[in-house]
Design an enzyme around this catalytic site. Structure first.
Site, short mmCIF file in Angstrom:
data_model
loop_
_atom_site.label_atom_id
_atom_site.label_comp_id
_atom_site.label_asym_id
_atom_site.label_seq_id
_atom_site.Cartn_x
_atom_site.Cartn_y
_atom_site.Cartn_z
N GLY A 1 104.60 26.15 -77.82
CA GLY A 1 103.39 26.47 -78.89
C GLY A 1 102.06 26.42 -79.10
O GLY A 1 101.32 26.25 -79.91
N SER A 2 101.68 27.41 -78.07
CA SER A 2 99.67 27.65 -78.10
C SER A 2 99.36 28.56 -79.01
O SER A 2 98.79 28.80 -79.67
CB SER A 2 99.41 27.54 -76.69
OG SER A 2 99.97 28.83 -75.78
N ASN A 3 101.11 29.62 -79.04
CA ASN A 3 100.68 30.72 -80.23
C ASN A 3 100.32 29.97 -81.59
O ASN A 3 99.61 30.19 -82.54
CB ASN A 3 101.41 31.89 -79.86
CG ASN A 3 101.15 32.88 -79.07
OD1 ASN A 3 100.13 33.81 -79.21
ND2 ASN A 3 101.44 32.59 -77.18
N ARG B 1 125.56 31.25 -84.29
CA ARG B 1 124.76 31.53 -84.44
C ARG B 1 124.46 31.57 -85.75
O ARG B 1 123.70 31.87 -86.87
CB ARG B 1 124.73 33.68 -83.68
CG ARG B 1 123.55 33.42 -82.98
CD ARG B 1 123.44 34.65 -82.47
NE ARG B 1 123.75 34.57 -80.82
CZ ARG B 1 122.15 34.28 -80.20
NH1 ARG B 1 120.87 34.09 -80.66
NH2 ARG B 1 122.47 34.19 -78.90
N MET C 1 113.08 31.15 -78.78
CA MET C 1 113.51 31.75 -77.84
C MET C 1 114.95 31.93 -78.46
O MET C 1 116.05 32.35 -77.27
CB MET C 1 113.30 31.11 -76.98
CG MET C 1 112.27 30.78 -76.00
SD MET C 1 111.59 32.68 -75.41
CE MET C 1 111.76 32.45 -74.19
N ARG C 2 115.67 32.28 -78.99
CA ARG C 2 116.31 33.01 -79.87
C ARG C 2 116.35 34.24 -79.87
O ARG C 2 115.63 34.90 -81.03
CB ARG C 2 117.28 32.04 -81.46
CG ARG C 2 117.26 30.56 -80.84
CD ARG C 2 118.82 30.09 -79.63
NE ARG C 2 118.71 30.56 -80.33
CZ ARG C 2 120.57 30.21 -79.29
NH1 ARG C 2 120.23 29.82 -77.84
NH2 ARG C 2 121.50 30.55 -79.57
N LEU D 1 117.84 37.04 -82.74
CA LEU D 1 118.25 37.18 -84.12
C LEU D 1 119.05 38.09 -83.86
O LEU D 1 118.76 38.97 -84.48
CB LEU D 1 116.76 36.52 -85.03
CG LEU D 1 115.96 35.77 -85.07
CD1 LEU D 1 114.32 36.20 -85.15
CD2 LEU D 1 117.01 34.62 -85.18
N ASN E 1 106.84 38.57 -84.64
CA ASN E 1 106.62 38.54 -83.86
C ASN E 1 105.73 39.13 -82.19
O ASN E 1 105.13 40.00 -82.08
CB ASN E 1 107.73 39.19 -82.56
CG ASN E 1 108.50 38.12 -81.41
OD1 ASN E 1 108.11 36.70 -81.11
ND2 ASN E 1 108.87 38.66 -79.98
N HIS F 1 104.84 39.21 -77.85
CA HIS F 1 105.20 39.92 -76.90
C HIS F 1 104.91 40.18 -75.67
O HIS F 1 103.77 40.91 -76.54
CB HIS F 1 106.64 41.11 -77.13
CG HIS F 1 107.45 41.22 -76.06
ND1 HIS F 1 108.34 40.93 -75.71
CD2 HIS F 1 107.53 42.47 -75.23
CE1 HIS F 1 109.21 40.83 -74.79
NE2 HIS F 1 108.51 42.12 -74.28
N SER G 1 101.78 42.18 -77.40
CA SER G 1 101.83 43.16 -79.02
C SER G 1 102.22 42.05 -79.83
O SER G 1 103.08 41.68 -79.60
CB SER G 1 103.21 43.90 -78.79
OG SER G 1 102.36 44.87 -77.14
N GLU H 1 116.14 44.94 -86.71
CA GLU H 1 118.19 44.58 -85.19
C GLU H 1 117.28 44.75 -83.72
O GLU H 1 118.08 44.49 -83.18
CB GLU H 1 118.43 45.27 -85.97
CG GLU H 1 118.39 44.75 -87.26
CD GLU H 1 119.63 46.00 -88.53
OE1 GLU H 1 120.44 46.19 -87.36
OE2 GLU H 1 119.67 45.67 -89.14
N ASP I 1 112.82 43.55 -79.45
CA ASP I 1 111.49 43.96 -78.99
C ASP I 1 111.36 45.55 -79.80
O ASP I 1 110.27 46.33 -78.43
CB ASP I 1 111.12 43.48 -77.09
CG ASP I 1 111.04 42.40 -77.58
OD1 ASP I 1 111.08 41.49 -77.86
OD2 ASP I 1 111.59 41.67 -76.26
#
Ligand code: GRF
Length: 199
Positions: free
Chosen positions: A16-18, A69, A94-95, A97, A111, A113, A140, A146, A149
């Protein structure tokens, strides 16, 4: 009258640092987003306690409690709606989507990355950059679409790769850059949304 802050939720899975960097940035009066909740898919995520310590409402939606899911994502979606989220920032979430979730949050899902996208989508980005002999890498903040990344980059920043770098050293050198970049990117997107809502 000051423009309404854009209500933003953060999805985490771990440290959780971001997330913390976003929460701290959003404490500034002039920041265009406010953090309305932090949701973790892992009950033991260290970030949960950090968010609680900063008085940010937290929720756990454990993917293991759901058979599919889709049902996990429906619960996530419901939680986001319940906190009135207008933007969603994945921060070490870490899922992967599904198109259903992504299309529901299209243009509102960000997000971070740890690579200079479009290079090194997916996992083990630092190891791959080192093995390729790259002399720089970076992070980034991008729109989630969909394809993994693959969404348009909002902001990027880079660091040098040193000759004796390991993936861990590189990740540690990049982290402060990430923590500075993500709040800048959220600020950019939230300001644009404010302008759209109040031209
Ligand atoms: C960060 O390096 C981010 O780029 C990647 O996962 C890490 C999350 O770290 N997607 P934290 O949970 O924000 O500390």
């Amino acid at each position: 009258m000051a423009a309404q802050k854009i209500k933003t939720a953060i999805l985490i899975s771990g440290r959780g640092s971001n997330m913390m960097a976003l929460v701290e940035a959003a404490q500034l009066e002039t920041y265009p987003a406010e953090i309305v909740g932090v949701i973790s898919n892992r009950p033991g995520a260290a970030g949960l306690e950090k968010a609680q310590a900063l008085n940010v409402p937290t929720a756990i939606i454990d993917h293991k409690d759901y058979e599919t899911r889709e049902s996990f994502e429906q619960a996530l979606h419901k939680q986001l709606i319940s906190v009135n989220a207008e933007l969603v920032c994945c921060a070490g979430f870490m899922r992967v989507l599904t198109p259903w979730f992504v299309s529901n949050w299209k243009g509102r899902l960000l997000n971070i990355h740890p690579s200079l996208l479009p290079k090194y989508k997916g996992l083990k980005t630092h190891q791959r950059a080192i093995e390729a002999g790259d002399t720089e890498t970076g992070c980034s903040v991008h729109w989630v679409t969909e394809d993994l990344d693959a969404g348009a980059v909002i902001l990027q920043d880079s660091v040098q790769i040193m000759p004796d770098d390991t993936a861990d050293l590189l990740a540690a050198r990049l982290l402060p850059v990430e923590l500075s970049l993500y709040p800048q990117a959220l600020s950019k997107v939230a300001s644009q949304m404010q302008t759209m809502l109040n031209p």
